[in-house]
Design a protein around this motif. Structure first.
Motif, PDB file in Angstrom:
ATOM      1  N   UNK A  85       6.913 -48.403 -66.186  1.00  0.00           N
ATOM      2  CA  UNK A  85       7.600 -49.679 -66.461  1.00  0.00           C
ATOM      3  C   UNK A  85       8.542 -49.574 -67.661  1.00  0.00           C
ATOM      4  N   UNK A  86       9.228 -48.449 -67.765  1.00  0.00           N
ATOM      5  CA  UNK A  86      10.213 -48.282 -68.822  1.00  0.00           C
ATOM      6  C   UNK A  86       9.646 -47.998 -70.193  1.00  0.00           C
ATOM      7  N   UNK A  87       8.354 -47.708 -70.254  1.00  0.00           N
ATOM      8  CA  UNK A  87       7.664 -47.481 -71.528  1.00  0.00           C
ATOM      9  C   UNK A  87       7.006 -46.109 -71.500  1.00  0.00           C
ATOM     10  N   UNK A  88       7.093 -45.400 -72.621  1.00  0.00           N
ATOM     11  CA  UNK A  88       6.444 -44.101 -72.772  1.00  0.00           C
ATOM     12  C   UNK A  88       5.153 -44.285 -73.566  1.00  0.00           C
ATOM     13  N   UNK A  89       4.054 -43.738 -73.060  1.00  0.00           N
ATOM     14  CA  UNK A  89       2.754 -43.872 -73.717  1.00  0.00           C
ATOM     15  C   UNK A  89       2.181 -42.497 -74.008  1.00  0.00           C
ATOM     16  N   UNK A  90       1.629 -42.350 -75.212  1.00  0.00           N
ATOM     17  CA  UNK A  90       0.966 -41.100 -75.575  1.00  0.00           C
ATOM     18  C   UNK A  90      -0.144 -40.812 -74.564  1.00  0.00           C
TER      19      UNK A  90
END
Length: 253
Positions: A85-90
């Protein structure tokens, strides 16, 4: 005898110099004497909002892919973090990631969010980091109503300088860092002649004001500069927490 002669000579010198000084003060310059027209300041088109990249920015992450990052452990491998959803997560325990492109003096815009599921306290809560030139960490941490050592909370220069204030938003809300960084300068012998400096604006609040960075940020020990290249990658830290990132762009200065 020499002492008696010296005093009048000094006094005469002072008297002679006074008229010259007075004449300098009385010089009248036209306004044009202090104007210059070259070089012409280049045009840059701002983003539609202050958080959006201007026309001369290098967009590192716009939510579409992780193509501008690689694994910091193996630069030949793609960044292993999650994109959704357009977000980068560790992705915990996959390691840090870093930019393919290298930067020195820069303006960096980056947005991040601490996990909504609150676990741990202090350094164990929503921990990550932004390493300028891979060496100098601006701390990312859930410091919202969570106590830790002051030079390790969010927006600190890690283990060196605490932020002027705590401008954190609640977990799950988006924090914005606008970072203005001047790289260190080294002479031909590898000695630092000008330390790195950084200004950080956290959610619109000035929290680091032209702060001197004392050397690479260390977890243990005293920082100590070692000569390095003029440009190096920006590194984002995997500290085991599900910190999210979005809207990352850089202007080379």
């Amino acid at each position: 005898m020499n002492r008696i002669l010296t005093f009048p000579l000094v006094a005469v010198g002072l008297i002679v110099s006074l008229p010259a000084f007075s004449q300098q003060k009385d010089i009248k310059l036209p306004p044009e004497a202090t104007e210059f027209w070259e070089p012409v300041v280049r045009q840059v088109t701002p983003g539609d909002q202050n958080t959006m990249p201007p026309s001369d920015a290098i967009v590192i992450f716009d939510g579409k892919n992780l193509d501008n990052f690689v694994s910091a452990k193996d630069e030949s491998s793609p960044a292993p973090w999650k994109l959704e959803d357009g977000v980068m997560t560790v992705t915990p325990r996959t390691g840090d990631i870093q930019t393919k492109e290298k930067f020195g003096d820069m303006q960096l815009h980056i947005e991040w969010s601490a996990p909504t599921e609150i676990k741990g306290e202090g350094q164990g809560r929503g921990n990550s980091g932004i390493f300028l030139m891979s060496h100098y960490e601006v701390q990312v941490l859930d410091s919202y109503e969570s106590r830790t050592y002051s030079n390790g909370q969010a927006a600190s220069i890690y283990k060196q300088t605490p932020p002027l204030v705590n401008a954190m938003k609640k977990p799950g809300e988006w924090n914005t860092y606008d970072i203005y960084f001047t790289a260190p300068r080294f002479n031909s012998d590898g000695m630092v002649v000008a330390p790195a400096r950084v200004t950080v604006v956290h959610n619109g609040v000035l929290v680091q004001n032209n702060t001197e960075i004392k050397g690479p940020t260390e977890y243990i020990g005293i920082p100590n500069y070692k000569a390095h290249d003029d440009a190096l990658p920006i590194k984002l830290q995997d500290h085991g927490d599900l910190v999210k990132f979005r809207n990352i762009w850089v202007r080379k200065l």
